[in-house]
Scaffold this active site. Structure first.
Site, PDB file in Angstrom:
ATOM      1  N   ASP A  83       0.830  -1.195   0.000  1.00 55.13           N
ATOM      2  CA  ASP A  83       0.000   0.000   0.000  1.00 55.13           C
ATOM      3  C   ASP A  83       0.871   1.254   0.000  1.00 55.13           C
ATOM      4  O   ASP A  83       1.690   1.432   0.891  1.00 55.13           O
ATOM      5  CB  ASP A  83      -0.898   0.000   1.237  1.00 55.13           C
ATOM      6  N   GLU A 474       3.290  11.230  -1.033  1.00 54.08           N
ATOM      7  CA  GLU A 474       3.155   9.769  -1.030  1.00 54.08           C
ATOM      8  C   GLU A 474       2.251   9.304  -2.169  1.00 54.08           C
ATOM      9  O   GLU A 474       1.086   9.690  -2.234  1.00 54.08           O
ATOM     10  CB  GLU A 474       2.606   9.276   0.309  1.00 54.08           C
TER      11      GLU A 474
END
Length: 491
Positions: A83, A474
């Site tokens: 993830d 991110e």
């Protein structure tokens, strides 16, 4: 371009010609990047792979990792995707990513084929579905997380030599999670459609899992983080009604079974007007799929069906600045939804616009918004404007997709990319060493995370490119998956 150059001597106003040439050059510079960006967006998924890497792995700075995942529960949970910038496998956003990657494969199949990327796009999808099949070993059992979010986030390590705990977490009849099961059902159903033309046997396996998961989700209602409490601090779900509608819509599209259409029309609500489409809110997706049925004339556009369609079009009108509650735009023209990883919402909304554009064109229909009409071409133009912004036509002149153009984020918040590749230096990087030597290192990441889309600029078009700024720096697979379809649509 050549016509402009050749005709420049005949221009009455040189300044106007210069403007035209500059505009044409700027447009050309971005448009030539669509195909390249599409290719690179699929490379990003290879960088996110967990497990034993295949022989045809193209992102060679990555190595095998997490080969014992699931061993604590005596289940093989290797594979799948990490993830975002950590080494966790969170099932809830992973399933949404899978559904959106499947939708990209379905809706833009011909464009992916034309750009020789269909095989890579299906391979990216299969890496996810192979994992989801393993995570669903019994009808009412689904593994929804591998790794401990707190200890993982407390370390900065390469996935190849991480030493953090890898516990497996599941939902079952005693510990339900209708949202997680529903989203995974949607992912399996959508993927079955994507694989049906090339691998009918695999598609049948997927639809079997999808049906079981949907029944599990309905029979044992509950929010998944009440069962997998560790996920609550990272990907808490706000409810499961949207996942059940979304799953029913995909199961209906995959099977054409009336029971799934009945579920949609007999549901207590359609979700009403929504402000985002994302990993925790799939109402817009369900609304769009039902609207497609209405536009195709497969169902009568009245009652509940008309409400779904109206809500889908309300979201689109607001994105196009012709609604009653328009989406905010930055001064530079980016659709701006929320401060944390805004580009995930922009990418998902852009996918909705590109898909709905196709539906409108096929139906020779348009949308009547509170402040004007929208044609199929308007939706595609808006999609293209968002892609252009993301690929560099913005006040920072920065591409927010890593590896596209020359000015792109050099320090994405990403463990594997920010630490020297294990293929170059096999010396293990410990939990705290990673922070000292790599996380806090002002130098660019040693590995280019090709095709990753970062969280993006703030609402004033400003981006700092700081590894420490996880809200903006991110990248996440949930952003990349719909963006594959968006890029295919405009390429």
């Amino acid at each position: 371009m050549s016509q402009l150059k050749n005709g420049s001597s005949q221009c009455l106003w040189t300044s106007i010609c210069i403007v035209l040439i500059v505009m044409s050059t700027a447009r050309g510079a971005v448009s030539t990047n669509y195909g390249e960006a599409l290719t690179k967006s699929l490379l990003y998924f290879e960088a996110q792979r967990s497990g034993k890497l295949p022989s045809n792995q193209r992102v060679t700075w990555r190595g095998d990792s997490a080969l014992r995942d699931g061993s604590d529960a005596h289940v093989d949970l290797t594979g799948g995707y990490y993830d975002a910038g950590d080494n966790m496998k969170f099932g809830f956003p992973l399933a949404f990513m899978t559904t959106m990657l499947a939708w990209s494969n379905i809706e833009m199949a011909s464009q992916l084929k034309a750009h020789q990327e269909q095989e890579n796009a299906l391979a990216a999808l299969k890496w996810a579905t192979d994992f989801l099949i393993k995570a669903h070993p019994e009808p009412n059992v689904l593994y929804g997380q591998v790794g401990d979010g707190n200890s993982d986030h407390g370390c900065w390590m390469r996935p190849e030599d991480m030493t953090t705990p890898r516990p497996s977490f599941r939902i079952d009849a005693q510990h339900p999670g209708s949202d997680l099961a529903g989203e995974t059902a949607a992912a399996m159903a959508a993927a079955s459609i994507a694989f049906a033309p090339s691998d009918e046997a695999y598609a049948k396996i997927l639809i079997g899992h999808a049906k079981d998961l949907f029944e599990f989700a309905k029979a044992y209602p509950g929010i998944y983080q009440n069962s997998i409490t560790n996920a609550g601090g990272f990907y808490a779900s706000s409810g499961y009604e949207d996942e059940l509608l979304w799953a029913a819509a995909w199961l209906h599209r995959a099977t054409n079974d009336q029971i799934y259409l009945d579920y949609l029309t007999q549901a207590s609500g359609t979700g009403g007007p929504r402000t985002v489409f994302a990993w925790d809110d799939k109402f817009v997706g369900a609304q769009v799929l039902v609207a497609k049925l209405a536009l195709e004339g497969k169902v009568e556009s009245n009652g509940k069906i008309a409400e779904y369609k109206s809500m889908a079009e309300q979201f689109i009108c607001n994105c196009a600045q012709k609604g009653s509650n328009n989406v905010k735009k930055t001064p530079g023209g980016l659709l701006y939804f929320l401060p944390w990883n805004n580009l995930q919402y922009t990418a998902a909304a852009s996918f909705v616009l590109s898909a709905y554009s196709k539906y409108l064109e096929d139906a020779k229909a348009s949308i009547q918004c509170p402040n004007g009409a929208l044609q199929a071409s308007d939706l595609l133009d808006l999609t293209r404007s968002q892609v252009d912004y993301i690929l560099g036509s913005n006040p920072q002149n920065m591409s927010y997709m890593v590896g596209v153009g020359t000015n792109y984020p050099k320090k994405p918040h990403h463990r594997a990319a920010s630490i020297v590749s294990i293929t170059k230096d096999k010396t293990p990087v410990t939990c705290s060493e990673g922070f000292d030597a790599w996380f806090n290192n002002p130098a660019p990441n040693p590995n280019v995370l090709m095709g990753a889309v970062v969280g993006g600029p703030n609402d004033n078009d400003v981006y700092g490119d700081e590894r420490t700024d996880y809200q903006h720096a991110e990248p996440a697979p949930a952003t990349a998956a719909p963006f594959v379809g968006v890029l295919a649509a405009v390429a």
